[in-house]
Design an enzyme around this catalytic site. Sequence first.
Site, PDB file in Angstrom:
ATOM      1  N   GLU A 120       0.073  -3.229  -6.418  1.00  0.00           N
ATOM      2  CA  GLU A 120      -0.398  -2.059  -5.200  1.00  0.00           C
ATOM      3  C   GLU A 120      -0.077  -2.891  -4.053  1.00  0.00           C
ATOM      4  O   GLU A 120      -0.984  -3.482  -3.091  1.00  0.00           O
ATOM      5  CB  GLU A 120      -1.865  -1.756  -5.327  1.00  0.00           C
ATOM      6  CG  GLU A 120      -2.160  -0.635  -4.510  1.00  0.00           C
ATOM      7  CD  GLU A 120      -3.654  -0.349  -4.296  1.00  0.00           C
ATOM      8  OE1 GLU A 120      -3.995   0.836  -3.690  1.00  0.00           O
ATOM      9  OE2 GLU A 120      -4.474  -1.248  -4.770  1.00  0.00           O
ATOM     10  N   HIS A 204      -4.931   6.478  -6.222  1.00  0.00           N
ATOM     11  CA  HIS A 204      -5.856   6.850  -5.690  1.00  0.00           C
ATOM     12  C   HIS A 204      -5.909   8.341  -4.905  1.00  0.00           C
ATOM     13  O   HIS A 204      -5.934   8.378  -3.627  1.00  0.00           O
ATOM     14  CB  HIS A 204      -7.096   5.998  -4.955  1.00  0.00           C
ATOM     15  CG  HIS A 204      -6.321   4.938  -4.252  1.00  0.00           C
ATOM     16  ND1 HIS A 204      -5.567   5.438  -3.066  1.00  0.00           N
ATOM     17  CD2 HIS A 204      -6.350   3.567  -4.076  1.00  0.00           C
ATOM     18  CE1 HIS A 204      -4.817   4.295  -2.334  1.00  0.00           C
ATOM     19  NE2 HIS A 204      -5.302   3.260  -3.022  1.00  0.00           N
ATOM     20  N   ASP A 259     -10.651   1.248  -9.134  1.00  0.00           N
ATOM     21  CA  ASP A 259     -10.071   0.567  -7.840  1.00  0.00           C
ATOM     22  C   ASP A 259     -11.370  -0.481  -7.554  1.00  0.00           C
ATOM     23  O   ASP A 259     -11.747  -0.666  -6.372  1.00  0.00           O
ATOM     24  CB  ASP A 259     -10.102   1.484  -6.719  1.00  0.00           C
ATOM     25  CG  ASP A 259      -9.052   1.042  -5.649  1.00  0.00           C
ATOM     26  OD1 ASP A 259      -8.992  -0.139  -5.701  1.00  0.00           O
ATOM     27  OD2 ASP A 259      -9.030   1.750  -4.531  1.00  0.00           O
ATOM     28  N   LEU A 292     -13.575   2.129   3.726  1.00  0.00           N
ATOM     29  CA  LEU A 292     -13.708   2.141   2.375  1.00  0.00           C
ATOM     30  C   LEU A 292     -12.711   1.112   2.029  1.00  0.00           C
ATOM     31  O   LEU A 292     -11.458   1.285   2.196  1.00  0.00           O
ATOM     32  CB  LEU A 292     -13.782   3.326   1.635  1.00  0.00           C
ATOM     33  CG  LEU A 292     -14.827   4.281   1.678  1.00  0.00           C
ATOM     34  CD1 LEU A 292     -14.726   5.431   0.895  1.00  0.00           C
ATOM     35  CD2 LEU A 292     -16.305   3.673   0.804  1.00  0.00           C
TER      36      LEU A 292
END
Length: 363
Positions: A120, A204, A259, A292
Amino acid sequence: MLEGNILTPDGWISGRLHIADGRIERIEGTPCNPDENDAPYLLPGFIDLHVHGGGGRDIMEGSDAFNTITRTHRRFGTTSLLATTMTAPRSEISGVLSELGEFCRRPLNGGARVLGVHLEGPYINSGKLGAQPDFAHVALLEEVDDLLQRAPIRVITIAPEIAGHLPLIKELAKRGVRLQVGHTLGSYEDGVAALEAGATSFTHLYNAMSALHHREPGIVGAALAHARYAELIPDLLHVHPGAIRVALRSIPCLYCVTDSTAAAGMPDGEYKLGSHTVHKCLGGVRLQDGTLAGSTLTMDQALRNLVKIGLPLQEASQRLSQFPADYLGITDRGRLSHGAWADIVQLDKQLHLQAVFVEGATH
């Protein structure tokens, strides 16, 4: 041998599941409605394709952390996973991948099976980092080739709008790597172009990507209009239940991920996420500025959340097991059928875990 309400690819069976040499030898029983008895549920083990950490440890810490992370997630029903890296300097990513490559070749040691790596970053847009550290850069085939030699990279998140990335998506897709659109400021047209080049999913969904607007559909619009697969975090913090329902109606094989960060399975406090320090509080994980930063979600809670918002248990299970396996092209995990690995979770009627089996073994 296990007894209960067994969720098979053909539906529910009340009966027995026999295990030999780590695989399902046979399933015997009769079709049933599991709501009509008190026997436990036997579901395929959860497959999590986006795991940054757990049990207080982070993937980017290297090999000393891997056992803790895989054992932590096994406790919550994850039987296999993709170890997910963070955006970092090339030398740091290379080192961690070499260690992950070695770890993937080792025998199981009480944890979930690591199926490979989800890279990622660093091939993302620096304008849409989310909680990723600011080490994003353009992907070059020579560099990616080197990383692919170090570990089994199954998934790469990439921003398609960056010059040079569409040809790279096309080349890597030919090699069997799954390319996911994510951490992107791209337009709807960029998302469609990525899919046409060979990208197969979205990282996501809704988070860290250009949003849906009726005159500028963005990357979210491209996913909802065209994608077969996308991952989504169902912690009910990252995505509103209504938006989850939109995605469920639009994307046939939407699958769910955690995640998860080092804070998963841990009390409130400070933890590492790559080079960042993150704070766990009130069920979420955030950077100092409130962004977040991954989640504290575990897959058993993901199952309960999906059922809570109205999914039948059978469909919720599919989106945590079968669809992620299908996405990776794996046919002997993510389902309870003859010859498949005996990756199994046993749950009570309140959907709380009673036992977890990884390749036929429980601890």
